[in-house]
Scaffold this active site. Structure first.
Site: not given
Ligand SMILES: [Fe+2]
Lengths: 194, 246
Positions: B116, B155, B165, B168, B170
């Site tokens: 991120y 990640y 994870r 995906h 959000h």
């Protein structure tokens, strides 16, 4: 004929990487909108969000929704909406800092009228979004010293009554209120089903 | 853009009720292996409150308060992000399937390497100078949004209970009333990490879990330079009805 019902989507935690850009500068100040000032009494609301054992939580996103100074929501479902303050949007967002602290500047909401003629006490709806919260948490803020608190239909749902104190923002100087949100623990804030 | 509201069906009611959430269709609040959930989830049961105007109104036209961005997250030509180009077709709907036009949607995601562009992400994976990974867009008149982005990487979640994870995206969605606010995550079909993910599997109802996974549009049906995924977000609120007083 009833149309088919689709199930609401599952919630998920907001996680630790909610973009900082989404907490727009000024999003925590409801008194100013499109360069104009809302009617009513300006108030500052400060508080802290903590997890179990009082540990402050950084990076919590709080969103609020409230009526204007006359108790009118800027929304067509409010029968009085056409009289809403054109310079008050009613929604704001803030995030907590390293000490778990947040700040909103807004106006004291008026008493909202329910369609049967009863009145709510002045209040602000609050939603809490945080990493580790699998679902949003809903709570409501009331204001110390307002006699209408005694008859509010939502505050009355909080049992035992001693827990209601945690939903009442405490006067903390002229036009200043303190509202701490304790997510978990013996003294935790009451939360409502969403 | 104006939003049509037809929620309040009984003019004289003071309070409203809404059907309770069906068991298992929302995630469990405390998740084993995700220790923060236990430290942040209230220990007492949530209170059921009568719904009033405060919950059956909410912010509309949020673009007047929050700045919208481009729906092109991937960028173009020399400034294009690295990774597999994808198009996300998001549909925002009420519980009766009707589209919600003009509602704000926020999305954010990791880059193709699983990183991120956020100060909290100290993962070893590299940043991509051409990828911020977020967009804030209003739905069109049909309640839809099309976002051009890249497929996020998986990640690892740091800590003693390290898990990965799956890819995906959000989403944060408002809908028409306070009750319809939802923050969710969208997953990609067929990823083997989906079956191991603590967050996706916190939704124990299999059908509800399937609603968190996007649908892959066959490539023959989606010509162009991107893989296309469709996803529907259904929000609550429309089934609120006047409380029956005995
Ligand atoms: Fe994530």
């Amino acid at each position: 004929m009833m149309s088919a019902v689709s199930m609401p989507i599952g919630e998920a935690t907001i996680g630790p990487f909610f973009p900082g850009a989404y907490v727009d500068a000024g999003a925590n100040d409801l008194t100013r909108w499109q360069g104009r000032s809302a009617q009513g009494q300006l108030i500052d609301i400060r508080g802290r969000v903590t997890e179990d054992e009082g540990v402050p939580l950084q990076n919590v996103v709080l969103e609020i929704w409230q009526a204007d100074a006359n108790g009118i929501y800027r929304h067509p479902a409010d029968p009085r909406a056409k009289h809403a303050d054109a310079d008050f949007f009613g929604w704001g967002r803030a995030a907590t800092d390293a000490d778990g602290a947040f700040h909103f500047r807004t106006i004291m909401p008026g008493r909202t009228h329910l369609p049967n003629g009863t009145l709510r006490a002045p209040h602000i709806n609050v939603v809490v979004l945080a990493s580790g919260l699998m679902r949003q948490l809903q709570t409501v803020m009331f204001f110390e010293g307002n006699a209408a608190n005694a008859t509010d239909a939502v505050l009355a749902c909080v049992h035992p009554a001693a827990f209601q104190e945690a939903l009442i923002a405490k006067a903390d100087g002229p036009r200043k209120y303190r509202f701490d949100i304790r997510l978990c623990g013996a003294d935790e804030t009451p939360f409502f089903e969403d | 853009m104006s939003i049509q509201v037809d929620l309040v069906k009984g003019a004289k009611a003071d309070t409203y009720t809404i059907p309770p959430i069906v068991d298992g269709t929302q995630p469990t609040r405390i998740v084993e292996g995700y220790p923060q959930t236990a430290r942040r989830t209230p220990s007492r049961p949530l209170l059921r409150r009568p719904l009033t105007l405060s919950e059956l109104t909410g912010p509309l036209d949020l673009s007047g308060r929050l700045a919208a961005t481009s729906a092109d997250v991937a960028g173009q030509s020399a400034r294009r992000a690295l990774g597999q180009l994808i198009v996300l077709r998001l549909a925002v709907r009420d519980e009766d399937g009707s589209p919600i036009a003009g509602t704000m949607v926020e999305m954010w995601q990791a880059n193709a390497a699983g990183r991120y562009a956020h100060p909290n992400d100290s993962d070893h994976a590299p940043l991509d100078p051409h990828f911020q990974g977020n967009a804030r867009v209003q739905t069109d008149a049909s309640g839809n949004i099309e976002i051009r982005t890249i497929k996020p990487g998986a990640y690892p979640v740091p800590g003693p209970d390290r898990w990965w994870r799956p890819p995906h995206v959000h989403f944060s969605v408002w809908g028409k009333v306070w009750l319809s606010r939802v923050v969710t995550q969208m997953f990609f079909p067929g990823d083997p990490l989906n079956e191991q993910d603590l967050i996706l599997n916190a939704v124990v109802d299999a059908e509800a879990r399937a609603r968190l996974v996007a649908r892959s549009v066959p490539t023959q049906a989606a010509p162009g330079d991107a893989l296309v995924f469709e996803h529907t977000v259904v929000v609550r609120g429309k089934r609120a009805t006047p409380t029956e007083h005995a």
